[in-house]
Every structure is written in structure tokens, then in C-alpha cells.
Design an enzyme around this catalytic site. Structure first.
Site, PDB file in Angstrom:
ATOM      1  N   GLU A   1       0.845  -1.195   0.088  1.00  0.00           N
ATOM      2  CA  GLU A   1      -0.017   0.110   0.041  1.00  0.00           C
ATOM      3  C   GLU A   1       0.910   1.365   0.024  1.00  0.00           C
ATOM      4  OE1 GLU A   1      -3.303   1.806   3.018  1.00  0.00           O
ATOM      5  OE2 GLU A   1      -3.209  -0.508   2.872  1.00  0.00           O
ATOM      6  N   ASP A   2       2.083   1.316   0.927  1.00  0.00           N
ATOM      7  CA  ASP A   2       2.821   2.523   0.944  1.00  0.00           C
ATOM      8  C   ASP A   2       4.226   2.398   0.133  1.00  0.00           C
ATOM      9  OD1 ASP A   2       0.593   3.545   2.497  1.00  0.00           O
ATOM     10  OD2 ASP A   2       1.408   2.755   4.456  1.00  0.00           O
TER      11      ASP A   2
END
Length: 728
Positions: free
Chosen positions: A88-89
Site C-alpha cells: 500500500e505504501d
């Protein structure tokens, strides 16, 4: 790289990685080596990233993983905890994680990763889609949700660094979704902390007020705990009951807050603020200890629960009783074994449960998780999430089937919810209910311990629209709406098909409809008129989307007829001699024909006949049991001279209307019958106990369509729950 500095841990003798590995001491050295490798991978992926608090980002996945170690989770889950944010990051992909750590860990990481690169109409829709993704992943492997719970718990612990609006949003979301999930999975250790932390941000004044008041009573509470423990220890030792431990704990802040809100009480009016927990070694000792507790202190009526004999769906087992303690104040006592206590604290997250279920790729499924996902099929994401919250995350009741199977339903559920939980067709064919061997209205609110029997009839005309207001689960409401939606589709389909066939016969009376309406011809019509399928074609004809004349002409062209040269005036076909009741017996003339009273067939229904001894031919519906019992040599072919009825003859039919008794109900039903031009020959109405009314009607109708129209109108009367045709 973080290898010598500790951020906020207080003890600078351990580096971050070493602290994590120390927590995994219950695993093998090979597992710990893999976790160390995953730590290095996550640290490198998150290098240069910081949280709002200013701390390096790697601290968050490490803290999440430490929470997982406190639940004794396995190697795969711990690695997923370390890597849960890298997709996600950071620039890392799921494929890379799968190549590096295996497909199982990639699946776990994917389950807690938010959807990206998709456009949504609103943030609410975005969030709902993320929840649905998480629930579906959880159905395949419930370790997904355990990772997510650990992630959410650490976020709550550090929520003070977020803006106030986001604090409230996250706290509300936690109370609605994540705390109930933790409860469902039996992980009370996480559930309680989530609830207390959420309350801190949603109602700070009340939270700190309760904390302050509990501190003031701490000394008094500790004295009471020691007194109770002393008395219990002595008495249990005298009876040779082997005790592992006895301890006292104060009620959790959120549980006190909820009791104050629901019972409209002040803090000083809440007396049972204390729970004593007795941990014994054997199940038999639980009941021995309970007997001693009730001998020493007076039990409060209605406050005993045996979750050992009847465990909760999350496998929780314990004996609960509330007694008047040494100073006359209510004290809750919980009694369980060591194994039961571990399940109560850690639920399905406990490492020993995973050992029992098997390691590797074994799918760790729970019945309620699969049922939850299955019941929400066919809904958009927001409906899905609302349905889950309504049906699975509210207070529950436990009722029994006639075979004593336990069915769990949300508080406020009625027999219809029970029927649809068992099977959709049980719900659709429901005409009544019995609870504890007594007839009850369909809106009766079920209570824990009720034994429920659903009365069904294959001659029921399906749900009433009134049911939508009665049911208490989104699952039942969705099934009822789907039934009506499908009925409308079917009615439109039949109407359009009938219109097309009639148009073809008006143009060419002598054609064979089966040849004209062949699947090959229909497929070409579908392509020409740009329809999706036959259903849409016929429905479109019914709604005048497609010209019935154009469709009929094109079908005749495909069959080789010159449509323009066709004579449009319909020639009257030769008349058949008709019997008085409109039945034609194939191959037999001048024979007495009568309709059976057991099933009362009407035009538009499939029929069969048999030769009786001295009474001609008796006609039954094809699905009538009395027809199937006849010797084959006595059967004859019969059909309606007017398949849908000519609108002149009348046929008697018995129907039963059931619903809640009220002033004017009978009059409204009879008015509907009159408005549908159906003559009413007999009426018999009676009221059952608890105001449940049954109205039996004998009506004269022209054909099946007339009957269906009458039934639909009656089902629309307020408080009518079911309508069924009576077959003798």
C-alpha cells in the site's frame, strides 16, 4: 537503518529487531530466522518514511507484529504483520512478496491492503469496497482479519497524533466493525481495548469521568476482591477442588458506559463493577465451584448463564453467575478451565487452535464467516457492509430448530428471519410459525431458548410485501425483495410471450408456434433488435420497448412467409363442441366430465384426467397427489377448450388468508375480492391466540391469471402475512 536507536520503548538495551525476536521465542529457530528476514525486507521498503508522530514508519509494522505475538500467532501471520503496509505504501508488489515469502503470505498481505487505482463515487463507497475485500479474504483465511485487528489496535493506540475529525471517524468505525469482529472471533483481549480506546475519542468527558470515579473506588474494590478470594480459596480447598487461580478485575470502561446509557443510570447506581474469575483444571470442577459460590452467597435470579453446556458461536465457554457479595453488592463470578480461559482471551487466534486445525495451506474457516459472506451475495458494497453490521454485529438470540440445532439471529428477529436463515424456499413458502409448540404471529420477537417450527405450504403464493416491514435481518429483507423482483420479471416474460404468440396467430392462424419460435429464429431476432436475451426480448414486448408487430413479422419472414401478402383478416377456425365446464377429452365424445374438489383446477393450469367407475372423467391438476395414485390404464388426456379461460365460466377455488387481527381486516379483504370481480361464495374467519387471524374464502374466478391477480391484491392488504391455496 534502525539498528541502534529505540523510539519510545523506554528500555534502550534492546534494538527494535531484537525486541521483536524475543517476543517470538515460542517459535522454532527456523521460523525466527524467516521473521528476521521479513523485518529486514520491511525496514528497507519503508526506509525514509515517517508517521505523523515523527517516528520512523517501521515502528508501526513491528508493533502490529508484537500484538500478533501476544496472540501466539504463527510464522506466516507474523511475517504478514511486518509486511502488511509495503504494498500500500511502497513500490513493492504482491507478486514480489509472493516470490520472496510465498503465496500464502502474499494472500494475507493482499487481504489487509486497501484498494488503489480505482475510482469511486464517494469515500463511503471506497471504504465499503475495502471492507468487502477484507471480508471476502477473511472467508478464505481468517488470519487476514487477525492481522487487520492488530493493525487497527496499534493505530488506535497512536490516534492522538491524528486530526480530531479522523480520530472520531476511526473510533466510530472501530465500534461498528472491528470490535464486533474481535468479539465474533472470540479475541476479548483486543475487543476490550478497542472499545475503551474508541470511547476515549468519541465521548472524552464521559470516558475520563468514569476513569476518575473508578480510581476513587480502587482501594475499596481491592479490599473486596481480597476478601472474596480469601473466602473462596478456603472453601474450594476444603472440597478438594483443584484451582489454578482466582482473580478480580474491574469492568471495562466501555461496558460501564454502555450500561449507564442503556439503563439511564449514573455511575453510583451501577453496582456490579467487579468480576471475580475462578480458573480450575477440570470441567467437572467448574460446576463444583459454582455450587460452592451459590452456597456462600445468594445468587441473583435470572443472572446465571451456562456457556459450557451451550458455547457461544465464537467457542467461548464459561459459567457466569451474579451473587450478592459479602457487603450486599452484586458481584459477577466467572468460572472456567485453563483451556476455556485461553479461548476466551485469544479466540481463534490462539496458536494451539491453529495446531489443532493443521498448518500449511489449510484454510481456517468458521461457519459464521462463510454464512455471512454467502448471505450478502448480489449486493453492492455499501449494502454488503450494512447487512453485515445489521445481521452479524448486533446483540444476538439463540433459538432451536425442531431437531434442536442452534440458530443464531440478531436481537429483534422474527420467525420469518429464522425461515430465511434456514433456506430461501422455506421463507418463501412460509404460511405460519410455531414457537415452543404454540402458533405465533409472524412478527413475534424470538427470544433465546425458543424452539421454532416453520409451517410451509407448496401452495403458498409467496411472501407478502408486509413482510419487508416485519423482518429484522437484511438477509431476509433482501430475499423477499428478490422474490418480488423475480416475480415481476416472470410476469413480464409471460405477458410478452403471450402477446407475441397472439400476434403471430392473428397473422397466420395455421402456423406451428414451436417452429416459428425456435431458438435459432429467436436468436436472430435478439440480434436484430439488439436485445440481451429472450427474457429481455419478451419483457421489452410487454413494455412496448419492441413493437410486437415488427417482431412477429420478422419471425414469419425467417420462417419463409411473405408477410406483405398475408391476409390480415383472421378466419374463424371450425368450432369445437364444448362441454359445460370447458374441458375437452381427447379421443372421447359425449362423456360426463367433472372437476375434482380436492385441487380445484382452473383454466391456465396443467391438467390430467382419469376414467371413474360410473361418473365419467374426473379432472385434476397435474401436481395433485390423487392423480398420481391412479392406475395408468385409467388415465386420459384432457385440455382446456379455452387455455386461459373465456371470461364467462367461473371456477371455485378455496384460499386461506393469514395475518394480524385488527378492526376492518376482513372487510378490506372482502373489498379487494369484490374489486377483482371474483364472486365470494363462503367466508370463514377465526382468530388464533395472540391475535393471529385466519380467513378462509371460497371464490369464483375465470382462470389462473384472474386468480393470481386476486392473490396479489389480497397480499397487498396491510397486516396480511400470507395467502395460500387450500388443497384438500
Amino acid at each position: 537503518m534502525i539498528d541502534k536507536t529505540i523510539f519510545g520503548y523506554g528500555d534502550d538495551t534492546y534494538m527494535l529487531k531484537e525486541r521483536l525476536l524475543e517476543k517470538t521465542s515460542y517459535l522454532t529457530s527456523e521460523d525466527q530466522a524467516e521473521i528476521a528476514r521479513a523485518y529486514d525486507y520491511a525496514e528497507k521498503a519503508h526506509e525514509g518514511q515517517f508517521r505523523r508522530s515523527g517516528e520512523p514508519y517501521i515502528i508501526h509494522p513491528v508493533e502490529v507484529t508484537i500484538i500478533l505475538t501476544e496472540l501466539s500467532m504463527d510464522r506466516e501471520t507474523l511475517i504478514a504483520g511486518l509486511l502488511h503496509d509495503v504494498v500500500e505504501d511502497t513500490g513493492v508488489t504482491l507478486e514480489e512478496i509472493g516470490q520472496e515469502f510465498g503465496d500464502t503470505i502474499a494472500h494475507l498481505v493482499d487481504g489487509v491492503t486497501k484498494l488503489k487505482n480505482l475510482k469511486f463515487r464517494s469515500s463511503a463507497e471506497n471504504q465499503a469496497e475495502n471492507f468487502r475485500k477484507m471480508f471476502l479474504a477473511m472467508a478464505k483465511d481468517d488470519r487476514v482479519i487477525i492481522c487487520k485487528l492488530a493493525d487497527r489496535l496499534h493505530n488506535l493506540r497512536t490516534l492522538q497524533h491524528m486530526p480530531e475529525e479522523k480520530q472520531k471517524k476511526k473510533a466510530k468505525e472501530t465500534l461498528e466493525i472491528f470490535a464486533p469482529l474481535a468479539h465474533r472471533l472470540g479475541i476479548s483481549k483486543i475487543k476490550w481495548e478497542m472499545e475503551d480506546l474508541s470511547l476515549r475519542y468519541l465521548d472524552s468527558p464521559q470516558y475520563y469521568r468514569i476513569v476518575s470515579l473508578m480510581k476513587k473506588k480502587r482501594a475499596e474494590r481491592e479490599r473486596l476482591v481480597q476478601e472474596i478470594i480469601g473466602v473462596l480459596s478456603e472453601k474450594l480447598a476444603e472440597q478438594n477442588v483443584e484451582v489454578e487461580s482466582i482473580s478480580g478485575r474491574p469492568k471495562h470502561i466501555y461496558s460501564i458506559y454502555r450500561k449507564m446509557k442503556s439503563q439511564h443510570k449514573q455511575f453510583n447506581e451501577i453496582f456490579d463493577l467487579l468480576a471475580i474469575r475462578v480458573i480450575v483444571r477440570e470441567t467437572s470442577s467448574c460446576y463444583a465451584a459454582l455450587g460452592l459460590v451459590h452456597t456462600i452467597w445468594k445468587p441473583m435470579p435470572g443472572r446465571f448463564k451456562d456457556y459450557i453446556a451451550m458455547p457461544k458461536p465464537n467457542d467461548y465457554q464459561s459459567l457466569h453467575t451474579t451473587v450478592l457479595g459479602p457487603r450486599g453488592e452484586p458481584v459477577e463470578v466467572q468460572i472456567r478451565t485453563v483451556k476455556m480461559h485461553r479461548t476466551a482471551e485469544y479466540g481463534i487466534a490462539a496458536h494451539w487452535i491453529y495446531k489443532e486445525l493443521g498448518n500449511g495451506n489449510t484454510q481456517r474457516k468458521k461457519y459464521w464467516i462463510n454464512k455471512m459472506v454467502e448471505e450478502q451475495e448480489g449486493r453492492d458494497a455499501q449494502e454488503f457492509v450494512e447487512g453485515v453490521k445489521m445481521d452479524w454485529f448486533t446483540d444476538t438470540v439463540f433459538v432451536f430448530t425442531p431437531k434442536t440445532d442452534v440458530i443464531e439471529l440478531p436481537n429483534g428477529a422474527c420467525p420469518l428471519d429464522f425461515a430465511y436463515r434456514i433456506h430461501t424456499e422455506i421463507g418463501n413458502k412460509c404460511i405460519g410459525a410455531m414457537v415452543n409448540d404454540k402458533i405465533v404471529p409472524l412478527d413475534y420477537k424470538l427470544k433465546t431458548g425458543d424452539k421454532v417450527h416453520i409451517i410451509t405450504s407448496k401452495h403458498s403464493y409467496g411472501p407478502s410485501k408486509d413482510w419487508i416491514k416485519i423482518v429484522g435481518t437484511s438477509h431476509a429483507r433482501h430475499k423477499i425483495r428478490s422474490w418480488f423482483k423475480n416475480q415481476v420479471k416472470e410476469d413480464n416474460f409471460l405477458k410478452g410471450k403471450e402477446m407475441l404468440e397472439k400476434q403471430i396467430l392473428q397473422t397466420r392462424p395455421s402456423v406451428n408456434l414451436t417452429d416459428i419460435l425456435s431458438s435459432k429464429n429467436l436468436q436472430q431476432v435478439i440480434q436484430k433488435f439488439k436485445s440481451q436475451d429472450v427474457n429481455e426480448l419478451y419483457s421489452g414486448i410487454a413494455f412496448s420497448v419492441y413493437s410486437v408487430q415488427s417482431v412477429a413479422d420478422y419471425l414469419l419472414e425467417l420462417a419463409g412467409f411473405e408477410v406483405d401478402m398475408v391476409e390480415k383478416i383472421v378466419k374463424n377456425p371450425p368450432k369445437k363442441s364444448k362441454s359445460k365446464i370447458g374441458i375437452h377429452v381427447k379421443g372421447i365424445d359425449n362423456v360426463l366430465v367433472r372437476l375434482s374438489r380436492c385441487c380445484n383446477p382452473v383454466p391456465g393450469e396443467s391438467i390430467g384426467g382419469f376414467i371413474t367407475r360410473g361418473r365419467g372423467v374426473t379432472v385434476h391438476r397435474l401436481d395433485c397427489p390423487n392423480l398420481s395414485a391412479v392406475e395408468p390404464e385409467r388415465l386420459v388426456d384432457v385440455d382446456w377448450e379455452e387455455p386461459d379461460g373465456d371470461g364467462k365460466k367461473s371456477y371455485q377455488v378455496d384460499i386461506e388468508v393469514a395475518g394480524l387481527d385488527r378492526n376492518g381486516l376482513l372487510n378490506e379483504v372482502l373489498r379487494v375480492v369484490e374489486n377483482t370481480r371474483a364472486a365470494c361464495y363462503a367466508v370463514n374467519a377465526k382468530v388464533q391466540p395472540k391475535g393471529f387471524a385466519h380467513i378462509n374464502l371460497t371464490v369464483a374466478i375465470h382462470n389462473r391469471n384472474h386468480l393470481d391477480s386476486l392473490v396479489d391484491r389480497v397480499k397487498g392488504v396491510r397486516d396480511v402475512h400470507s395467502v395460500r391455496r387450500i388443497i384438500q
